[in-house]
Design a protein around this motif. Structure first.
Motif, PDB file in Angstrom:
ATOM      1  N   VAL A 129       0.927  -1.195  -0.087  1.00 10.11           N
ATOM      2  CA  VAL A 129      -0.149  -0.078  -0.066  1.00 10.11           C
ATOM      3  C   VAL A 129       0.755   1.339  -0.007  1.00 10.11           C
ATOM      4  O   VAL A 129       2.000   1.211   0.796  1.00 10.11           O
ATOM      5  CB  VAL A 129      -0.809   0.000   1.370  1.00 10.11           C
ATOM      6  N   VAL A 130       0.606   2.196  -0.932  1.00 14.07           N
ATOM      7  CA  VAL A 130       1.012   3.443  -0.728  1.00 14.07           C
ATOM      8  C   VAL A 130      -0.019   4.459  -0.602  1.00 14.07           C
ATOM      9  O   VAL A 130      -1.075   4.549  -1.184  1.00 14.07           O
ATOM     10  CB  VAL A 130       1.666   3.805  -2.027  1.00 14.07           C
ATOM     11  N   ALA A 131       0.358   5.463   0.620  1.00 15.02           N
ATOM     12  CA  ALA A 131      -0.720   6.453   0.353  1.00 15.02           C
ATOM     13  C   ALA A 131       0.201   7.879   0.724  1.00 15.02           C
ATOM     14  O   ALA A 131       1.365   7.836   0.998  1.00 15.02           O
ATOM     15  CB  ALA A 131      -1.706   6.459   1.546  1.00 15.02           C
ATOM     16  N   ASN A 132      -0.361   9.065   0.766  1.00  9.58           N
ATOM     17  CA  ASN A 132       0.476  10.358   1.028  1.00  9.58           C
ATOM     18  C   ASN A 132       1.031  10.349   2.404  1.00  9.58           C
ATOM     19  O   ASN A 132       0.335  10.042   3.283  1.00  9.58           O
ATOM     20  CB  ASN A 132      -0.682  11.390   0.826  1.00  9.58           C
ATOM     21  N   GLY A 133       2.091  10.948   2.453  1.00  5.64           N
ATOM     22  CA  GLY A 133       2.930  11.238   3.509  1.00  5.64           C
ATOM     23  C   GLY A 133       3.863   9.948   4.072  1.00  5.64           C
ATOM     24  O   GLY A 133       4.296   9.287   3.381  1.00  5.64           O
ATOM     25  N   ARG A 134       4.300  10.315   5.245  1.00  9.89           N
ATOM     26  CA  ARG A 134       5.412   9.236   6.065  1.00  9.89           C
ATOM     27  C   ARG A 134       4.439   7.975   6.489  1.00  9.89           C
ATOM     28  O   ARG A 134       3.434   8.017   7.023  1.00  9.89           O
ATOM     29  CB  ARG A 134       5.911  10.019   7.226  1.00  9.89           C
ATOM     30  N   PHE A 173      -0.356   6.157   7.386  1.00  8.60           N
ATOM     31  CA  PHE A 173       0.345   7.163   6.572  1.00  8.60           C
ATOM     32  C   PHE A 173       0.001   8.579   7.256  1.00  8.60           C
ATOM     33  O   PHE A 173      -1.060   8.513   7.667  1.00  8.60           O
ATOM     34  CB  PHE A 173       0.247   7.452   5.213  1.00  8.60           C
ATOM     35  N   ASP A 174       1.196   9.576   7.358  1.00  8.94           N
ATOM     36  CA  ASP A 174       0.716  10.856   7.828  1.00  8.94           C
ATOM     37  C   ASP A 174       1.159  11.668   6.852  1.00  8.94           C
ATOM     38  O   ASP A 174       2.387  11.799   6.571  1.00  8.94           O
ATOM     39  CB  ASP A 174       1.419  11.104   9.187  1.00  8.94           C
ATOM     40  N   GLN A 175       0.240  12.810   6.694  1.00  9.92           N
ATOM     41  CA  GLN A 175       0.767  13.732   5.555  1.00  9.92           C
ATOM     42  C   GLN A 175       0.610  15.161   6.416  1.00  9.92           C
ATOM     43  O   GLN A 175      -0.467  15.558   6.550  1.00  9.92           O
ATOM     44  CB  GLN A 175      -0.130  13.747   4.395  1.00  9.92           C
ATOM     45  N   THR A 190       2.022   0.990 -11.837  1.00 16.18           N
ATOM     46  CA  THR A 190       1.034   0.085 -11.889  1.00 16.18           C
ATOM     47  C   THR A 190       1.408  -1.070 -12.965  1.00 16.18           C
ATOM     48  O   THR A 190       2.058  -0.964 -13.646  1.00 16.18           O
ATOM     49  CB  THR A 190      -0.443   0.489 -12.221  1.00 16.18           C
ATOM     50  N   ASP A 191       0.806  -2.345 -12.622  1.00 13.98           N
ATOM     51  CA  ASP A 191       1.009  -3.444 -13.460  1.00 13.98           C
ATOM     52  C   ASP A 191      -0.142  -3.267 -14.863  1.00 13.98           C
ATOM     53  O   ASP A 191       0.203  -3.975 -15.823  1.00 13.98           O
ATOM     54  CB  ASP A 191       0.711  -4.770 -12.610  1.00 13.98           C
ATOM     55  N   ASP A 192      -0.732  -2.316 -14.744  1.00 11.70           N
ATOM     56  CA  ASP A 192      -1.700  -2.148 -16.153  1.00 11.70           C
ATOM     57  C   ASP A 192      -1.162  -1.000 -16.664  1.00 11.70           C
ATOM     58  O   ASP A 192      -0.525  -0.013 -16.002  1.00 11.70           O
ATOM     59  CB  ASP A 192      -3.097  -1.892 -15.456  1.00 11.70           C
ATOM     60  N   PRO A 193      -1.722  -0.849 -18.062  1.00 12.51           N
ATOM     61  CA  PRO A 193      -1.232   0.434 -18.613  1.00 12.51           C
ATOM     62  C   PRO A 193      -2.082   1.536 -18.376  1.00 12.51           C
ATOM     63  O   PRO A 193      -3.132   1.315 -18.003  1.00 12.51           O
ATOM     64  CB  PRO A 193      -1.371  -0.089 -20.261  1.00 12.51           C
ATOM     65  N   LEU A 194      -1.693   2.624 -18.427  1.00 13.91           N
ATOM     66  CA  LEU A 194      -2.481   4.064 -18.023  1.00 13.91           C
ATOM     67  C   LEU A 194      -2.441   5.001 -19.121  1.00 13.91           C
ATOM     68  O   LEU A 194      -1.353   5.209 -19.679  1.00 13.91           O
ATOM     69  CB  LEU A 194      -2.151   4.771 -16.625  1.00 13.91           C
ATOM     70  N   GLU A 195      -3.463   5.570 -19.370  1.00 12.63           N
ATOM     71  CA  GLU A 195      -3.529   6.630 -20.601  1.00 12.63           C
ATOM     72  C   GLU A 195      -2.439   7.607 -20.379  1.00 12.63           C
ATOM     73  O   GLU A 195      -1.823   7.965 -21.284  1.00 12.63           O
ATOM     74  CB  GLU A 195      -4.926   7.375 -20.852  1.00 12.63           C
ATOM     75  N   ILE A 196      -2.459   8.098 -19.227  1.00 10.98           N
ATOM     76  CA  ILE A 196      -1.442   9.242 -18.709  1.00 10.98           C
ATOM     77  C   ILE A 196      -0.930   9.060 -17.320  1.00 10.98           C
ATOM     78  O   ILE A 196      -1.601   8.406 -16.425  1.00 10.98           O
ATOM     79  CB  ILE A 196      -2.033  10.595 -18.966  1.00 10.98           C
ATOM     80  N   PRO A 197       0.398   9.458 -16.865  1.00 12.20           N
ATOM     81  CA  PRO A 197       0.620   9.429 -15.546  1.00 12.20           C
ATOM     82  C   PRO A 197      -0.170  10.351 -14.587  1.00 12.20           C
ATOM     83  O   PRO A 197      -1.069  11.354 -15.264  1.00 12.20           O
ATOM     84  CB  PRO A 197       2.278   9.835 -15.500  1.00 12.20           C
ATOM     85  N   LEU A 198      -0.158  10.207 -13.434  1.00 10.72           N
ATOM     86  CA  LEU A 198      -0.896  11.078 -12.430  1.00 10.72           C
ATOM     87  C   LEU A 198       0.051  11.491 -11.250  1.00 10.72           C
ATOM     88  O   LEU A 198       1.002  10.835 -10.871  1.00 10.72           O
ATOM     89  CB  LEU A 198      -2.108  10.636 -12.046  1.00 10.72           C
ATOM     90  N   GLU A 199      -0.150  12.725 -10.920  1.00 15.32           N
ATOM     91  CA  GLU A 199       0.361  13.256  -9.667  1.00 15.32           C
ATOM     92  C   GLU A 199      -0.449  13.282  -8.494  1.00 15.32           C
ATOM     93  O   GLU A 199      -1.535  13.295  -8.672  1.00 15.32           O
ATOM     94  CB  GLU A 199       0.902  14.814  -9.914  1.00 15.32           C
ATOM     95  N   ALA A 200       0.306  12.969  -7.253  1.00 13.82           N
ATOM     96  CA  ALA A 200      -0.534  13.098  -6.013  1.00 13.82           C
ATOM     97  C   ALA A 200       0.544  13.910  -5.126  1.00 13.82           C
ATOM     98  O   ALA A 200       1.646  13.834  -5.551  1.00 13.82           O
ATOM     99  CB  ALA A 200      -0.733  11.866  -5.401  1.00 13.82           C
ATOM    100  N   GLN A 201       0.220  14.231  -3.950  1.00 10.64           N
ATOM    101  CA  GLN A 201       1.380  14.898  -3.299  1.00 10.64           C
ATOM    102  C   GLN A 201       2.283  13.938  -2.680  1.00 10.64           C
ATOM    103  O   GLN A 201       2.063  12.905  -1.905  1.00 10.64           O
ATOM    104  CB  GLN A 201       0.285  15.357  -1.880  1.00 10.64           C
ATOM    105  N   GLY A 202       3.333  14.466  -2.975  1.00  9.56           N
ATOM    106  CA  GLY A 202       4.426  13.470  -2.727  1.00  9.56           C
ATOM    107  C   GLY A 202       4.786  12.161  -3.379  1.00  9.56           C
ATOM    108  O   GLY A 202       5.761  11.362  -3.421  1.00  9.56           O
ATOM    109  N   ILE A 203       3.702  11.945  -4.574  1.00  6.89           N
ATOM    110  CA  ILE A 203       3.673  10.571  -5.031  1.00  6.89           C
ATOM    111  C   ILE A 203       3.270  10.987  -6.727  1.00  6.89           C
ATOM    112  O   ILE A 203       2.773  11.841  -7.082  1.00  6.89           O
ATOM    113  CB  ILE A 203       2.506   9.820  -4.671  1.00  6.89           C
ATOM    114  N   SER A 204       4.087  10.073  -7.675  1.00 13.53           N
ATOM    115  CA  SER A 204       3.579  10.126  -9.162  1.00 13.53           C
ATOM    116  C   SER A 204       3.156   8.705  -9.429  1.00 13.53           C
ATOM    117  O   SER A 204       3.956   7.694  -9.041  1.00 13.53           O
ATOM    118  CB  SER A 204       4.649  10.766  -9.916  1.00 13.53           C
TER     119      SER A 204
END
Length: 448
Positions: free
Chosen positions: A171-176, A191-193, A264-278
Motif C-alpha cells: 500500500v502507498v498513500a500520501n505522507g510518511r 500514513f501521515d501527511q 502499476t501493472d496495468d497500462p495507464l493513458e497518462i501518468p498522474l500526480e499526487a502529493q509526494g507521489i507520482s
C-alpha cells in the motif's frame, strides 16, 4: 472559498464554476483522519472518517461530498447528529446544537460500499480497480468516491490515512509511513501527511509491488512497482535524481519529506500526480527512457500543483504550464532540445490549431487541453526572455517559497512578477496577450 449556507439544497457549492457540484461552504477543514478497511476480492470498502473543521460562519447545516457509498452513522462532536441526509453526492448534516462562527467541530462518518470511479468530462475519476490492486486518481473531482470531504482545491488540510487490506499487497498513500502491522492475513498501513493537501491530491495505491530505494540525497526517493518492471525502471527513472537536483536549483527546496514513484501493472493513458507521489502505468516503462519528459513533468508538479495549489480550477495553467516548462528545462539540461527549440516546436504546432483557448480561464472542457500546457509553458519562456535568467528563476524560487503549501491564483503570480522588473507595464502587457486573449501572439525575436 465562497462560504454559503442558506439552509436549502443546492446551496452547498464552494463556488467553483468548473466543478459546480463539488465543494462546500461555511467551514474550513483542518484535518482528515481516515480509517479504511478494503477487501480486494469483493471490492469492499469500509471506512470511518474523522473530519476536524472550523466554522467560518454560523452553521445550521454542514455538507460534505460523498458519492457511491452508503453512510451508516454520523456524529458531530461525539454526539449523534440531529439528522443527516445523503443524496446526489452530498452528505448533509444538521448538528444539534447548531455551530457558531469560529467554533471548531469534529464530524465522524462511518460508511461502506463498493467504491467505483465516477464519469466526468475528463474521464473516470476516483477509486478504481486494477487487474490486481487499486489506483486512485481524483483530479479534479474524484475524492468523494472514497471518503467524505470538502472537495475543493483551496481547502487544504492535514491527513492521516490508515488502510487495512490483504497482506500480500503493498500500500502507498500520501505522507510518511508511520507504521505497518500484520495480523493473520491482513496488514494495516498508517500514513501521515503533515503538509496541507488538497482533496484531489489524496491517494491510495494498492498492488503486488516491490520497493526500490532510489536515493537518499538530495531527497529520499523510492520506486514501488511490480518485480517484472525493475530492470526497465532503473533505466527509465535513472536520471530522476539529476532532475531533482536541477529543480531544487531552479525552483527552490523540494517541498515534501520524500518522493515515491508507483508503477502499476496495468497500462495507464497518462501518468498522474499526487502529493509526494507520482503514478505511472506499465506502458510508461520501456527501458529506453521513452517517457522521460513525463518523469520530469510529474516531478515538477510537487512544486507546481501540490505545494502551490490553484485556489480555483480556472488557474490550472499554474500547474500544467509550469510542469510543461520544467520538461523543457530538463531537456536542455540533459542534452536534448533547448528550451528555445522546444518553444519553437510547440509554437509551430499551436499555430496550426484552433485559437479558442483563453489561458487564464479556459473553461472546464479545455482545462486539460494540451494547448493549455504548451501555451502556458511558452508564456513562461517569454517572461524569462523579458526578465532575464537571473530575475526569472529568482521569481520562481520566490513564488514557491512565498506560497509554500498554500493556495494561489494567476493574479498572485502576475503581482509577484511585477516586482521583478522596473517595466511593470511591459510585464502586464505580456500577460494580457498570452493569458487574457485567445489569439496566439508573435514570439519575441530574441531566442535562447
Amino acid at each position: 472559498m465562497v462560504a454559503r449556507d442558506k439552509g436549502q439544497p443546492g446551496e452547498d457549492s464552494a463556488g467553483d464554476p468548473y466543478v459546480p457540484t463539488h465543494g462546500n461552504g461555511g467551514y474550513k477543514v483542518e484535518s482528515y483522519e481516515l480509517d479504511l478497511d478494503y477487501r480486494l476480492n469483493s471490492n469492499r470498502l469500509s471506512g470511518k472518517a474523522t473530519i476536524t473543521a472550523v466554522a467560518t460562519q454560523a452553521l445550521s447545516r454542514v455538507s460534505f461530498d460523498l458519492t457511491g457509498l452508503r453512510v451508516a452513522k454520523v456524529l458531530v462532536n461525539g454526539r449523534r447528529a440531529g439528522r443527516y441526509a445523503h443524496r446526489n453526492g452530498k452528505l448533509h448534516i444538521w448538528p444539534s446544537p447548531a455551530l457558531s462562527e469560529g467554533s471548531e467541530f469534529v464530524v465522524d462518518v462511518q460508511y461502506s460500499g463498493n467504491p467505483a470511479p465516477v464519469d466526468s468530462p475528463w474521464g473516470e475519476l476516483g477509486w478504481e480497480e486494477l487487474t490486481e490492486g487499486v489506483i486512485v486518481a481524483s483530479q479534479p473531482s474524484g475524492a468523494a468516491t472514497w471518503f467524505p470531504c470538502n472537495d475543493h482545491p483551496s481547502d487544504k488540510a492535514h491527513y492521516r490515512i490508515t488502510i487495512t487490506t490483504d497482506s500480500p499487497y503493498h500500500v502507498v498513500a500520501n505522507g510518511r509511513l508511520v507504521s505497518r502491522r500484520t495480523k493473520a492475513s491482513r496488514t494495516s498501513w498508517v500514513f501521515d501527511q503533515a503538509a496541507p493537501m488538497a482533496t484531489y491530491l489524496a491517494t491510495v495505491q494498492i498492488g503486488r509491488y516491490d520497493v526500490l530505494e532510489l536515493a537518499t540525497s538530495p531527497v529520499t526517493m523510492r520506486g514501488v512497482l511490480p518485480s517484472s518492471q525493475m530492470r526497465d525502471f532503473r533505466s527509465d527513472f535513472g536520471r530522476q535524481q539529476d532532475m531533482m537536483r536541477l529543480f531544487i536549483k531552479l525552483f527552490g527546496p523540494y517541498p515534501f519529506g520524500s518522493y515515491t514513484v508507483v508503477v502499476t501493472d496495468d497500462p495507464l493513458e497518462i501518468p498522474l500526480e499526487a502529493q509526494g507521489i507520482s503514478v505511472f502505468g506499465s506502458n510508461h516503462v520501456d527501458g529506453r527512457r521513452g517517457a522521460e519528459r513525463l518523469v520530469a513533468h510529474e516531478l515538477a508538479h510537487q512544486w507546481f500543483g501540490n505545494s502551490l495549489t490553484p485556489s480555483r480550477w480556472q488557474d490550472i495553467w499554474l500547474n500544467e504550464g509550469f510542469a510543461c516548462y520544467a520538461e523543457w528545462l530538463w531537456s536542455e539540461e540533459s542534452g536534448g532540445l533547448t528550451a528555445s527549440q522546444q518553444v519553437s516546436k510547440a509554437y509551430s504546432r499551436l499555430r496550426g490549431l484552433d485559437e479558442d483557448l483563453l489561458l487564464s480561464d479556459p473553461g472546464p472542457d479545455l482545462m486539460f487541453d494540451d494547448r493549455l500546457y504548451k501555451r502556458g509553458a511558452i508564456t513562461l519562456h517569454v517572461l524569462r526572455l523579458q526578465l532575464g535568467d537571473e530575475a526569472f528563476f529568482e521569481l520562481l524560487r520566490t513564488w514557491t517559497r512565498t506560497h509554500r503549501h498554500g493556495s494561489v491564483t494567476t493574479e498572485d503570480f502576475i503581482a509577484l512578477a511585477c516586482t521583478f522588473t522596473e517595466d511593470q507595464n511591459d510585464v502586464l502587457a505580456l500577460f494580457a496577450v498570452w493569458l487574457d486573449a485567445t489569439e496566439l501572439p508573435a514570439l519575441p525575436r530574441r531566442r535562447r
